[in-house]
Design a protein around this motif. Structure first.
Motif, PDB file in Angstrom:
ATOM      1  N   GLN A  66     -49.051  39.236 -61.290  1.00  0.00           N
ATOM      2  CA  GLN A  66     -49.302  39.830 -59.645  1.00  0.00           C
ATOM      3  C   GLN A  66     -47.956  39.823 -59.020  1.00  0.00           C
ATOM      4  O   GLN A  66     -47.930  39.747 -57.645  1.00  0.00           O
ATOM      5  CB  GLN A  66     -50.256  39.185 -59.044  1.00  0.00           C
ATOM      6  CG  GLN A  66     -51.775  39.406 -59.659  1.00  0.00           C
ATOM      7  CD  GLN A  66     -52.825  38.468 -58.966  1.00  0.00           C
ATOM      8  OE1 GLN A  66     -53.318  37.313 -59.453  1.00  0.00           O
ATOM      9  NE2 GLN A  66     -53.237  38.848 -57.881  1.00  0.00           N
ATOM     10  N   GLY A  67     -46.694  40.068 -59.812  1.00  0.00           N
ATOM     11  CA  GLY A  67     -45.316  40.203 -58.828  1.00  0.00           C
ATOM     12  C   GLY A  67     -45.035  38.846 -58.459  1.00  0.00           C
ATOM     13  O   GLY A  67     -44.091  39.041 -57.720  1.00  0.00           O
ATOM     14  N   LEU A  68     -45.616  37.709 -58.751  1.00  0.00           N
ATOM     15  CA  LEU A  68     -45.087  36.329 -58.420  1.00  0.00           C
ATOM     16  C   LEU A  68     -44.703  35.593 -59.643  1.00  0.00           C
ATOM     17  O   LEU A  68     -45.540  35.367 -60.474  1.00  0.00           O
ATOM     18  CB  LEU A  68     -46.160  35.789 -57.273  1.00  0.00           C
ATOM     19  CG  LEU A  68     -45.879  35.719 -56.068  1.00  0.00           C
ATOM     20  CD1 LEU A  68     -46.144  37.077 -55.658  1.00  0.00           C
ATOM     21  CD2 LEU A  68     -46.699  34.870 -55.189  1.00  0.00           C
ATOM     22  N   PRO A  69     -43.602  34.792 -59.609  1.00  0.00           N
ATOM     23  CA  PRO A  69     -43.673  33.956 -60.515  1.00  0.00           C
ATOM     24  C   PRO A  69     -44.722  32.605 -60.834  1.00  0.00           C
ATOM     25  O   PRO A  69     -45.066  32.283 -59.665  1.00  0.00           O
ATOM     26  CB  PRO A  69     -42.144  33.187 -60.264  1.00  0.00           C
ATOM     27  CG  PRO A  69     -41.523  34.055 -59.249  1.00  0.00           C
ATOM     28  CD  PRO A  69     -42.539  34.751 -58.624  1.00  0.00           C
ATOM     29  N   VAL A  70     -44.641  32.026 -61.912  1.00  0.00           N
ATOM     30  CA  VAL A  70     -45.879  30.740 -61.857  1.00  0.00           C
ATOM     31  C   VAL A  70     -44.878  29.474 -62.464  1.00  0.00           C
ATOM     32  O   VAL A  70     -44.412  29.813 -63.490  1.00  0.00           O
ATOM     33  CB  VAL A  70     -46.949  31.376 -62.815  1.00  0.00           C
ATOM     34  CG1 VAL A  70     -47.680  30.104 -63.010  1.00  0.00           C
ATOM     35  CG2 VAL A  70     -47.647  32.277 -61.998  1.00  0.00           C
ATOM     36  N   ASN A  71     -44.946  28.429 -61.833  1.00  0.00           N
ATOM     37  CA  ASN A  71     -44.379  27.305 -62.384  1.00  0.00           C
ATOM     38  C   ASN A  71     -45.324  26.532 -63.331  1.00  0.00           C
ATOM     39  O   ASN A  71     -44.996  26.208 -64.218  1.00  0.00           O
ATOM     40  CB  ASN A  71     -44.134  26.210 -60.951  1.00  0.00           C
ATOM     41  CG  ASN A  71     -42.873  26.642 -60.782  1.00  0.00           C
ATOM     42  OD1 ASN A  71     -42.229  27.499 -60.955  1.00  0.00           O
ATOM     43  ND2 ASN A  71     -42.411  25.830 -59.820  1.00  0.00           N
TER      44      ASN A  71
ATOM     45  N   TRP B 252     -51.611  38.061 -48.887  1.00  0.00           N
ATOM     46  CA  TRP B 252     -52.814  37.230 -49.161  1.00  0.00           C
ATOM     47  C   TRP B 252     -53.916  37.275 -48.321  1.00  0.00           C
ATOM     48  O   TRP B 252     -54.145  37.997 -47.139  1.00  0.00           O
ATOM     49  CB  TRP B 252     -52.567  35.520 -48.759  1.00  0.00           C
ATOM     50  CG  TRP B 252     -51.335  35.008 -49.392  1.00  0.00           C
ATOM     51  CD1 TRP B 252     -50.092  35.306 -48.997  1.00  0.00           C
ATOM     52  CD2 TRP B 252     -51.021  34.619 -50.931  1.00  0.00           C
ATOM     53  NE1 TRP B 252     -48.976  34.653 -49.683  1.00  0.00           N
ATOM     54  CE2 TRP B 252     -49.764  34.231 -50.948  1.00  0.00           C
ATOM     55  CE3 TRP B 252     -51.902  34.377 -51.901  1.00  0.00           C
ATOM     56  CZ2 TRP B 252     -49.155  33.668 -52.175  1.00  0.00           C
ATOM     57  CZ3 TRP B 252     -51.485  33.649 -52.902  1.00  0.00           C
ATOM     58  CH2 TRP B 252     -49.893  33.429 -53.285  1.00  0.00           C
ATOM     59  N   ALA B 253     -55.243  37.178 -48.936  1.00  0.00           N
ATOM     60  CA  ALA B 253     -56.418  37.238 -48.195  1.00  0.00           C
ATOM     61  C   ALA B 253     -57.347  36.419 -48.549  1.00  0.00           C
ATOM     62  O   ALA B 253     -57.516  35.949 -49.626  1.00  0.00           O
ATOM     63  CB  ALA B 253     -57.102  38.811 -48.580  1.00  0.00           C
TER      64      ALA B 253
ATOM     65  N   GLY C  29     -53.362  42.461 -52.924  1.00  0.00           N
ATOM     66  CA  GLY C  29     -54.352  43.042 -52.984  1.00  0.00           C
ATOM     67  C   GLY C  29     -55.482  43.376 -54.086  1.00  0.00           C
ATOM     68  O   GLY C  29     -56.276  44.040 -54.209  1.00  0.00           O
ATOM     69  N   ARG C  30     -55.126  42.146 -54.896  1.00  0.00           N
ATOM     70  CA  ARG C  30     -56.130  41.985 -56.165  1.00  0.00           C
ATOM     71  C   ARG C  30     -56.666  40.521 -56.236  1.00  0.00           C
ATOM     72  O   ARG C  30     -56.165  39.687 -55.524  1.00  0.00           O
ATOM     73  CB  ARG C  30     -55.358  42.251 -57.343  1.00  0.00           C
ATOM     74  CG  ARG C  30     -54.944  43.722 -57.741  1.00  0.00           C
ATOM     75  CD  ARG C  30     -54.080  44.135 -58.880  1.00  0.00           C
ATOM     76  NE  ARG C  30     -52.747  43.170 -58.897  1.00  0.00           N
ATOM     77  CZ  ARG C  30     -52.137  43.078 -59.849  1.00  0.00           C
ATOM     78  NH1 ARG C  30     -52.732  43.383 -61.282  1.00  0.00           N
ATOM     79  NH2 ARG C  30     -51.127  42.495 -59.915  1.00  0.00           N
ATOM     80  N   ARG C  31     -57.802  40.447 -56.490  1.00  0.00           N
ATOM     81  CA  ARG C  31     -58.318  39.129 -57.070  1.00  0.00           C
ATOM     82  C   ARG C  31     -57.310  37.894 -57.544  1.00  0.00           C
ATOM     83  O   ARG C  31     -56.394  38.543 -58.251  1.00  0.00           O
ATOM     84  CB  ARG C  31     -59.355  38.941 -57.822  1.00  0.00           C
ATOM     85  CG  ARG C  31     -60.294  37.899 -57.944  1.00  0.00           C
ATOM     86  CD  ARG C  31     -61.465  38.071 -58.747  1.00  0.00           C
ATOM     87  NE  ARG C  31     -61.108  37.957 -60.253  1.00  0.00           N
ATOM     88  CZ  ARG C  31     -62.119  38.017 -61.335  1.00  0.00           C
ATOM     89  NH1 ARG C  31     -63.327  37.956 -61.017  1.00  0.00           N
ATOM     90  NH2 ARG C  31     -61.516  38.116 -62.544  1.00  0.00           N
TER      91      ARG C  31
ATOM     92  N   HIS D  77     -52.542  32.184 -60.969  1.00  0.00           N
ATOM     93  CA  HIS D  77     -52.271  31.806 -59.375  1.00  0.00           C
ATOM     94  C   HIS D  77     -53.447  31.282 -58.765  1.00  0.00           C
ATOM     95  O   HIS D  77     -53.399  31.104 -57.525  1.00  0.00           O
ATOM     96  CB  HIS D  77     -52.087  33.172 -59.014  1.00  0.00           C
ATOM     97  CG  HIS D  77     -50.714  33.896 -59.078  1.00  0.00           C
ATOM     98  ND1 HIS D  77     -49.680  33.014 -58.583  1.00  0.00           N
ATOM     99  CD2 HIS D  77     -49.956  34.974 -59.767  1.00  0.00           C
ATOM    100  CE1 HIS D  77     -48.242  33.805 -58.948  1.00  0.00           C
ATOM    101  NE2 HIS D  77     -48.557  34.884 -59.654  1.00  0.00           N
ATOM    102  N   GLY D  78     -54.429  30.691 -59.428  1.00  0.00           N
ATOM    103  CA  GLY D  78     -55.310  29.751 -58.969  1.00  0.00           C
ATOM    104  C   GLY D  78     -56.907  30.291 -58.704  1.00  0.00           C
ATOM    105  O   GLY D  78     -57.507  29.524 -57.889  1.00  0.00           O
ATOM    106  N   PHE D  79     -56.952  31.211 -59.488  1.00  0.00           N
ATOM    107  CA  PHE D  79     -58.549  31.772 -59.439  1.00  0.00           C
ATOM    108  C   PHE D  79     -59.416  30.497 -59.800  1.00  0.00           C
ATOM    109  O   PHE D  79     -59.278  29.674 -60.666  1.00  0.00           O
ATOM    110  CB  PHE D  79     -58.737  32.864 -60.361  1.00  0.00           C
ATOM    111  CG  PHE D  79     -60.011  33.235 -60.511  1.00  0.00           C
ATOM    112  CD1 PHE D  79     -60.676  34.139 -59.593  1.00  0.00           C
ATOM    113  CD2 PHE D  79     -61.041  32.759 -61.505  1.00  0.00           C
ATOM    114  CE1 PHE D  79     -62.027  34.592 -59.603  1.00  0.00           C
ATOM    115  CE2 PHE D  79     -62.096  33.343 -61.510  1.00  0.00           C
ATOM    116  CZ  PHE D  79     -62.941  34.242 -60.449  1.00  0.00           C
ATOM    117  N   PRO D  80     -60.559  30.442 -59.012  1.00  0.00           N
ATOM    118  CA  PRO D  80     -61.117  31.415 -57.987  1.00  0.00           C
ATOM    119  C   PRO D  80     -60.531  31.268 -56.443  1.00  0.00           C
ATOM    120  O   PRO D  80     -60.780  32.199 -55.742  1.00  0.00           O
ATOM    121  CB  PRO D  80     -62.467  30.981 -58.069  1.00  0.00           C
ATOM    122  CG  PRO D  80     -62.823  29.539 -58.354  1.00  0.00           C
ATOM    123  CD  PRO D  80     -61.284  29.254 -59.132  1.00  0.00           C
TER     124      PRO D  80
END
Length: 385
Positions: free
Chosen positions: A235-240, A297-298, A352-354, A359-362
């Motif tokens: 989603q365009g962000l790095p993940v550690n 974020w939403a 804009g996406r779930r 990235h931590g869903f949910p």
């Protein structure tokens, strides 16, 4: 019959150095830059540490504005730390002949001075080395990085102050461009020193330009040496820390529910949580390794969830628990300033996406001016304190 003369061993002598730039003026010029870099690292490191581990009296007073505050301070911390590596190497090169002066100790004062220098050099090298390895998330040591790095930072700061006090007369004599009463180098050596300092500046510039793009996104196209690129990741962000590393899997989520504990405790399914009034914010996520990036974020405001559970806005803190199996930040607490801030969300969507699983869903926390390690992912419980 005559005997052969026994070979004699050469007398042991300390090494001699004839380099013309190992002088006090050059050491002072580099030392000023190195001292400034360490000062910035120390102050921004304090900010990072107390945002992550605030004492009780400070926990409810941490500022949420500016929202990019932690992004700025931690970006400076890592950028100046990387620059300090170059400066420290050059500083050690300018002064290393003094390590071999003879006799090694001339007086009690001289012995204390050399001991203070040994502590300063050892702790400074330790800080920049462990900081560099933390950026790439490699921990080949048995101790916990954060408390040790924080403690040694105080030792470095004290050692620098002691070194300045001991060397004050010499530093004062060589501080300005031309100081009366000091022996100036020959003209060709002055040119060499100028070239050395220009080379140091160029090296620092190259290191900064090729790494600072991980937090200063206008330079992200030059981000060649940093371990993270602000645009690379789900989603365009790095993940550690990925979901796999945290022990979280989509199959293991099962019938996920959010438990909100308080005077009027309740639980929400993901559909029920998604049906609550939604807020939209643009906030940076900034990590201790030095990378940061803005994102959209939403989700649901944390203060709305707290108030529904009987919490008092502006007065109650919150404990957040992750589905993560283990980890230093599996359980996180937010003070009242963060809980009551309208920008603090239990986020359900990113750009804009779930939320993706990594990235931590949910659901995950996103709050202004807060270290990334405290933006807890895979949230399943909020507890009003």
């Amino acid at each position: 019959m005559s005997r052969r003369p026994r070979p004699t061993l050469p007398a042991l002598r300390p090494p001699e150095f004839t380099g013309r730039l190992h002088d006090a003026r050059t050491a002072t010029a580099v030392g000023r830059l190195l001292g400034a870099a360490f000062a910035v690292c120390f102050l921004t490191g304090l900010v990072s540490h107390y945002l992550q581990h605030p004492p009780d009296w400070l926990a409810d007073r941490l500022p949420t504005r500016p929202v990019w505050g932690y992004r700025l301070t931690q970006g400076l911390h890592v950028a100046t730390g990387l620059a300090a590596i170059v400066l420290l190497l050059v500083k050690l090169w300018t002064v290393y002949p003094r390590l071999f002066t003879w006799p090694p100790v001339r007086s009690v004062r001289h012995a204390l001075e050399r001991l203070s220098v040994a502590v300063l050099v050892a702790t400074a090298v330790f800080q920049v080395l462990t900081g560099l390895l933390n950026i790439v998330q490699w921990y080949p040591w048995p101790f916990s990085f954060v408390p040790v790095h924080f403690a040694v930072a105080w030792v470095v700061a004290g050692s620098i102050l002691l070194h300045l006090a001991v060397k004050a007369p010499e530093i004062r004599a060589h501080w300005r461009r031309r100081s009366p009463g000091t022996l100036e180098l020959p003209a060709e050596d002055v040119r060499d020193r100028r070239s050395l300092l220009l080379g140091v500046g160029a090296a620092v510039g190259v290191v900064t330009a090729t790494t600072v793009g991980q937090s200063f996104t206008p330079l992200k196209s030059l981000d060649l040496l940093a371990p993270r690129h602000p645009d690379h990741g789900p989603q365009g962000l790095p993940v550690n820390r990925t979901a796999a590393a945290a022990g979280v899997s989509a199959g293991g989520l099962g019938e996920w529910r959010l438990d909100v504990l308080g005077p009027r405790a309740y639980s929400l399914t993901l559909d029920a949580l998604g049906a609550m009034p939604r807020a939209f914010v643009t906030l940076p996520i900034a990590c201790v390794e030095g990378w940061s990036v803005d994102a959209d974020w939403a989700g649901v405001r944390v203060r709305d969830l707290v108030e529904r559970a009987g919490g008092r806005p502006g007065r109650d803190a919150v404990r957040v628990t992750s589905l993560e199996v283990a980890g230093s930040y599996r359980v996180m607490e937010m003070g009242t300033e963060y809980v009551d801030d309208p920008l603090t969300l239990l986020a359900l969507a990113l750009n804009g996406r779930r939320l993706s699983l990594d990235h931590g869903f949910p659901a995950r926390i996103i709050a202004p001016n807060r270290p990334g390690v405290l933006q807890t992912k895979w949230v399943h419980r909020l507890e009003v304190l």
